[in-house]
Design a protein around this motif. Structure first.
Motif, mmCIF file in Angstrom:
data_model
loop_
_atom_site.group_PDB
_atom_site.id
_atom_site.type_symbol
_atom_site.label_atom_id
_atom_site.label_comp_id
_atom_site.label_asym_id
_atom_site.label_seq_id
_atom_site.Cartn_x
_atom_site.Cartn_y
_atom_site.Cartn_z
ATOM 1 N N TYR A 1 62.728 -26.767 58.041
ATOM 2 C CA TYR A 1 64.196 -26.247 59.282
ATOM 3 C C TYR A 1 63.814 -26.051 60.390
ATOM 4 C CZ TYR A 1 65.457 -24.328 54.294
ATOM 5 O OH TYR A 1 65.862 -24.854 53.379
ATOM 6 N N GLU A 2 62.811 -26.888 61.128
ATOM 7 C CA GLU A 2 62.933 -26.650 62.728
ATOM 8 C C GLU A 2 63.781 -27.682 63.356
ATOM 9 O OE1 GLU A 2 61.334 -25.511 64.362
ATOM 10 O OE2 GLU A 2 60.238 -24.778 62.538
ATOM 11 N N CYS A 3 64.837 -28.214 62.570
ATOM 12 C CA CYS A 3 65.088 -29.258 62.958
ATOM 13 C C CYS A 3 67.019 -28.365 62.937
ATOM 14 C CB CYS A 3 65.499 -31.009 62.142
ATOM 15 S SG CYS A 3 65.906 -30.625 60.971
ATOM 16 N N ARG A 4 67.405 -27.568 62.805
ATOM 17 C CA ARG A 4 68.670 -27.120 62.765
ATOM 18 C C ARG A 4 69.316 -27.046 64.160
ATOM 19 N NH1 ARG A 4 66.799 -21.125 61.159
ATOM 20 N NH2 ARG A 4 65.343 -21.599 62.264
ATOM 21 N N VAL A 5 70.462 -27.735 64.225
ATOM 22 C CA VAL A 5 71.574 -27.545 64.358
ATOM 23 C C VAL A 5 72.980 -27.274 64.827
ATOM 24 C CG1 VAL A 5 70.949 -29.728 66.177
ATOM 25 C CG2 VAL A 5 71.507 -29.690 64.469
ATOM 26 N N SER A 6 74.120 -27.336 65.440
ATOM 27 C CA SER A 6 75.547 -26.274 65.262
ATOM 28 C C SER A 6 76.161 -27.894 64.936
ATOM 29 C CB SER A 6 76.446 -25.759 65.756
ATOM 30 O OG SER A 6 75.475 -24.535 65.918
ATOM 31 N N VAL A 7 76.413 -28.391 63.373
ATOM 32 C CA VAL A 7 77.731 -29.413 63.327
ATOM 33 C C VAL A 7 79.099 -28.748 62.942
ATOM 34 C CG1 VAL A 7 77.644 -32.022 61.980
ATOM 35 C CG2 VAL A 7 75.813 -30.937 62.695
ATOM 36 N N GLY B 1 80.725 -26.931 64.446
ATOM 37 C CA GLY B 1 80.840 -25.636 64.479
ATOM 38 C C GLY B 1 80.215 -25.025 63.790
ATOM 39 N N ARG B 2 79.609 -25.918 62.697
ATOM 40 C CA ARG B 2 78.684 -25.010 61.324
ATOM 41 C C ARG B 2 77.387 -24.741 62.418
ATOM 42 N NH1 ARG B 2 77.631 -27.993 55.985
ATOM 43 N NH2 ARG B 2 76.134 -26.104 54.616
ATOM 44 N N ALA B 3 76.689 -23.647 62.400
ATOM 45 C CA ALA B 3 75.090 -23.377 62.813
ATOM 46 C C ALA B 3 74.366 -23.929 61.839
ATOM 47 C CB ALA B 3 75.170 -21.819 63.179
ATOM 48 N N HIS B 4 73.711 -23.642 62.310
ATOM 49 C CA HIS B 4 72.410 -23.880 61.113
ATOM 50 C C HIS B 4 72.229 -25.780 60.355
ATOM 51 C CE1 HIS B 4 71.071 -20.376 62.837
ATOM 52 N NE2 HIS B 4 71.770 -19.347 62.469
ATOM 53 N N THR B 5 72.840 -26.003 60.223
ATOM 54 C CA THR B 5 72.985 -27.286 59.785
ATOM 55 C C THR B 5 71.483 -28.362 59.751
ATOM 56 O OG1 THR B 5 75.259 -27.676 60.203
ATOM 57 C CG2 THR B 5 74.227 -29.543 59.547
ATOM 58 N N LEU B 6 71.190 -28.641 58.670
ATOM 59 C CA LEU B 6 69.128 -29.067 58.825
ATOM 60 C C LEU B 6 70.117 -30.923 59.700
ATOM 61 C CD1 LEU B 6 67.779 -28.413 55.831
ATOM 62 C CD2 LEU B 6 67.736 -27.390 58.098
ATOM 63 N N GLY B 7 69.654 -31.519 61.088
ATOM 64 C CA GLY B 7 69.748 -32.762 61.294
ATOM 65 C C GLY B 7 69.207 -33.375 60.484
ATOM 66 N N LEU C 1 81.794 -36.951 65.078
ATOM 67 C CA LEU C 1 80.694 -35.433 64.749
ATOM 68 C C LEU C 1 80.309 -35.167 66.285
ATOM 69 C CD1 LEU C 1 79.160 -34.582 61.969
ATOM 70 C CD2 LEU C 1 77.215 -35.686 62.893
ATOM 71 N N VAL C 2 80.545 -33.316 65.958
ATOM 72 C CA VAL C 2 80.161 -33.204 67.329
ATOM 73 C C VAL C 2 78.838 -32.511 66.566
ATOM 74 C CG1 VAL C 2 80.558 -31.018 68.554
ATOM 75 C CG2 VAL C 2 82.784 -32.730 68.138
ATOM 76 N N ILE C 3 77.559 -32.062 68.038
ATOM 77 C CA ILE C 3 76.672 -31.874 67.620
ATOM 78 C C ILE C 3 76.176 -31.130 68.561
ATOM 79 C CG2 ILE C 3 73.871 -32.219 67.064
ATOM 80 C CD1 ILE C 3 74.648 -35.476 66.435
ATOM 81 N N GLU C 4 75.773 -29.199 68.666
ATOM 82 C CA GLU C 4 75.637 -29.073 69.637
ATOM 83 C C GLU C 4 73.574 -28.238 69.566
ATOM 84 O OE1 GLU C 4 78.320 -26.065 70.621
ATOM 85 O OE2 GLU C 4 79.611 -27.128 69.102
#
Length: 82
Positions: free
Chosen positions: A53-59, A61-67, A76-79
């Motif tokens: 779970y170290e790769c979590r990003v927002s994709v 607008g959805r937080a905690h997405t596994l990259g 795709l918008v990655i934050e």
């Protein structure tokens, strides 16, 4: 040659090969961290298979997405937590 798609990483448009994982796209752009720990330490992908779970990003607008388990597609918008 692989088809390229345009994604946005932290507000910057970037072209990456289609079906690249978000984690790989971040690595291609030499991003130092995907998120920050509660103490502010930079964190990045470790296992590459969705266990740590170290790769979590927002994709999109959805937080905690596994990259490492999310594939890049056009628009795709990655934050990250810079």
């Amino acid at each position: 040659m692989a088809e390229m798609v345009c994604v946005t990483i932290d507000g910057e448009p970037v072209s990456v090969p289609a079906l690249t994982t978000v984690t790989a796209a971040l690595a291609m752009q030499a991003r130092a961290a995907t998120r920050r720990s509660v103490s502010g330490e930079a964190r990045n992908a470790l296992c590459g298979m969705g266990v740590c779970y170290e790769c979590r990003v927002s994709v999109d607008g959805r937080a905690h997405t596994l990259g490492c388990q999310t594939l890049c597609r056009e628009g795709l918008v990655i934050e990250t937590a810079r």
